[in-house]
Structure formats: structure tokens, C-alpha cells
Design an enzyme around this catalytic site. Structure first.
Site, PDB file in Angstrom:
ATOM      1  CG  LEU A 193      -2.132   0.908   1.265  1.00  0.00           C
ATOM      2  CD1 LEU A 193      -3.050   0.619   0.077  1.00  0.00           C
ATOM      3  CD2 LEU A 193      -2.900   0.736   2.565  1.00  0.00           C
ATOM      4  CG  ASP A 194       1.159   3.629  -3.581  1.00  0.00           C
ATOM      5  OD1 ASP A 194       1.917   2.660  -3.731  1.00  0.00           O
ATOM      6  OD2 ASP A 194       0.501   4.144  -4.508  1.00  0.00           O
TER       7      ASP A 194
END
Length: 313
Positions: free
Chosen positions: A48-49
Site C-alpha cells: 500500500l503506497d
């Protein structure tokens, strides 16, 4: 004889439905939890960024053997596109690469999204973890290297506009399969609409059966000192194995399976498994469960459970 190196930490096992905050990487979240739980082995079920928040499934111990199920699971996202500005990374962190006064209407975005549903071709963002000649694409992009990423098929099951607070912003909800990039969708939508745009906010709201309603915020875990409470946040190994039917076995049978041996299943267990399994006649998969804990993933053939991936107690 060579001495076997003993792992540092405790043999913690299970899945944690983590709600990751913004401004930390998935790897940093894993490191924090490994230290907090003093765990021997920890991994995550899909990057997840840093600028995104939301669901980041965390696997401890034997649960790391099932990470691929989280990676392959359906995912849901809610994200906001800011129109008028494009960036190098397709999010708010990157350098500006273009500006425009053009703004799409809600109807234009809704009509265009219809063509994004189904199995589509998508080129991953340059700032992604895709490997190019052994190196991560984002490392090459940061170094200014020139390279091309090939398109690949991804599945988009739903894509809907759920809000448009002003002319500069559109809020979209997407349900997708593995390998889908929200930033790539924002890039392609902006291109097709002949305007500039980037992701200004991104939240992952679901990964398989891990949803936002039951997610544990990282801050809550960091504030918790009671070991029993910390362990209570964890879910069993088979929590991630959505759709795989289970068969209940005895302790004696679990012992046989952990030694790699098949076990004969009674007729009522075969019937229960058949009632749960998918309609695919080639799908023979099952989870052997003893006293609520997964013992092994395997297949049922000729009335027997044949272990494939065994989980140590």
C-alpha cells in the site's frame, strides 16, 4: 553436524487486519509490528503506497505461507482524482508534469468508467514495484532512467463515481483483482478525458475478507501494552483462505498430516466438503482444521485428504 540457527523472537502466528496510516511504507509497518509483537517472522499481503491509508493484511509466522491468497484476493479502493494537474508519480508526491484548465463533468467520467470494467489492459505506473532487469521500476524512475513497462491484463469488477465535491475533484470507488494500479487508472482517465489529473487521496477499504469495519489502526496497536490484548487482535491462518472449504480433523489425524501423511476422511466429512466447494470439478482444495486452527492446505482425492502446505503448531 551444522547447528541450526535459532530464530530470534516469539513464534507468533496469525493474520492481522491492519489499518495503515498515511506517510509510512508497508515495509515500515511490518517492521513496527515485528518489534511490537517480538515476532520471528512477519510479512504483508499487498503493498500500500505511503500516501495511501487503509487495509494492509499482516501475516505472522505460519500465516506467511498463505500470503499469496491475500495478494490474489479482490480489493476495494476509494480514491479522489484532482483534475488540472498531472504529476510524475500520478499522486500528490511527484513533480508536476502538466497543467490544464480542462475539467470533466461527472457524466463524462461516469460514461468513460463503463469502458474500464472487465478484463482490461493496463500499463503499471513507472513509480511501482515492478521489476525491470532485476531492479524496481520506482528506483529507475527516481534515477531518471528511461525504460518501458509492458501492459498486462487486470480485472476491474466495479468502477463508480461516488462523489464530486467540486469541479476539481472526483471521488471513485473501484473493486479490482490482483495487479491493478489505482494510479494507472487515474493516469488513463485523465488521458482519455483530454485533461490533466492525479490521485490526491487513496484508501484501500477491503482485501478479500479483511474489511475496514474490523481493521485495527496501527496507533491502537502501538498504544497497547497488554500481551493478551495484542494477541486478541490476530485472526487464524485460514481467515485469509476465503472460499476454500474446510474439513474438521482430530488431533491424531493432525499429527499424521504434520508428518506429511494423507488421512482417510469419513463419508460425512466428504459430503460437507462437497457442499462447500466451488462448482469447478477440477478444484479439489481444502483446509484441514483441528480445534479451530488450520493444520494444512491440501486436496481431497479418493476419499483422502492429501496435505500440500502444512502449518506447524
Amino acid at each position: 553436524m551444522a547447528r541450526q540457527r535459532k530464530r530470534k523472537g516469539d513464534p507468533v502466528t496469525g493474520w492481522l487486519n491492519l489499518f495503515k496510516p498515511v506517510d509510512i511504507t508497508s515495509t515500515q509497518a511490518v517492521a513496527i509490528l515485528k518489534k511490537k509483537y517480538n515476532a520471528q517472522k512477519v510479512g504483508h499481503g499487498g503493498t500500500l503506497d505511503p500516501l495511501a491509508d487503509g487495509i494492509l493484511p499482516i501475516a505472522f509466522g505460519e500465516a506467511t505461507k498463505t500470503v499469496q491468497w491475500a495478494m490474489d484476493a479482490r480489493k476495494e479502493y476509494v480514491f479522489t482524482i484532482r483534475w488540472g494537474v498531472s504529476t510524475e508519480s500520478q499522486d500528490a508526491e511527484g513533480d508536476v508534469t502538466g497543467t490544464s484548465d480542462a475539467r470533466p463533468t461527472r457524466q463524462q467520467v461516469e460514461e468513460l468508467l463503463k469502458g474500464y470494467i472487465g478484463t482490461i489492459e493496463q500499463v503499471p505506473p513507472r513509480f511501482s514495484a515492478i521489476k525491470v532487469d532485476g531492479q524496481r521500476a520506482y528506483d529507475l524512475a527516481r534515477e531518471g532512467e528511461e525504460f518501458e513497462l509492458t501492459s498486462r491484463e487486470v480485472d476491474v469488477f466495479t468502477a463508480d463515481v461516488i462523489g464530486m465535491p467540486d469541479a476539481d475533484h472526483t471521488v471513485i470507488h473501484v473493486t479490482s483483482g490482483k495487479g491493478f494500479y489505482v494510479r494507472a487508472m487515474a493516469r488513463d482517465l485523465a488521458f482519455d478525458l483530454e485533461c490533466e489529473g492525479h490521485i490526491s487521496q487513496l484508501r484501500r477499504t477491503r482485501v478479500g475478507q479483511f474489511g475496514a469495519a474490523t481493521a485495527i489502526p496501527l496507533s491502537r496497536i502501538e498504544e497497547t501494552e497488554d500481551p493478551e490484548t495484542l494477541m486478541g487482535f490476530l485472526q487464524p491462518i485460514h481467515a485469509v483462505l476465503e472460499g476454500v472449504p474446510s474439513v474438521d480433523i482430530t488431533r491424531e489425524e493432525a499429527g499424521h498430516i504434520r508428518h506429511g501423511r494423507s488421512i482417510v476422511l469419513l463419508p460425512h466429512l466428504i459430503e460437507a466438503w462437497q457442499a462447500q466447494k466451488s462448482e469447478d470439478p477440477e478444484d479439489r482444495s481444502a483446509i484441514a482444521v483441528c480445534e479451530g486452527k488450520a493444520v494444512a492446505l491440501g486436496e481431497i482425492r479418493a476419499g483422502q485428504f492429501e496435505p500440500g502446505r502444512v502449518f506447524m503448531s
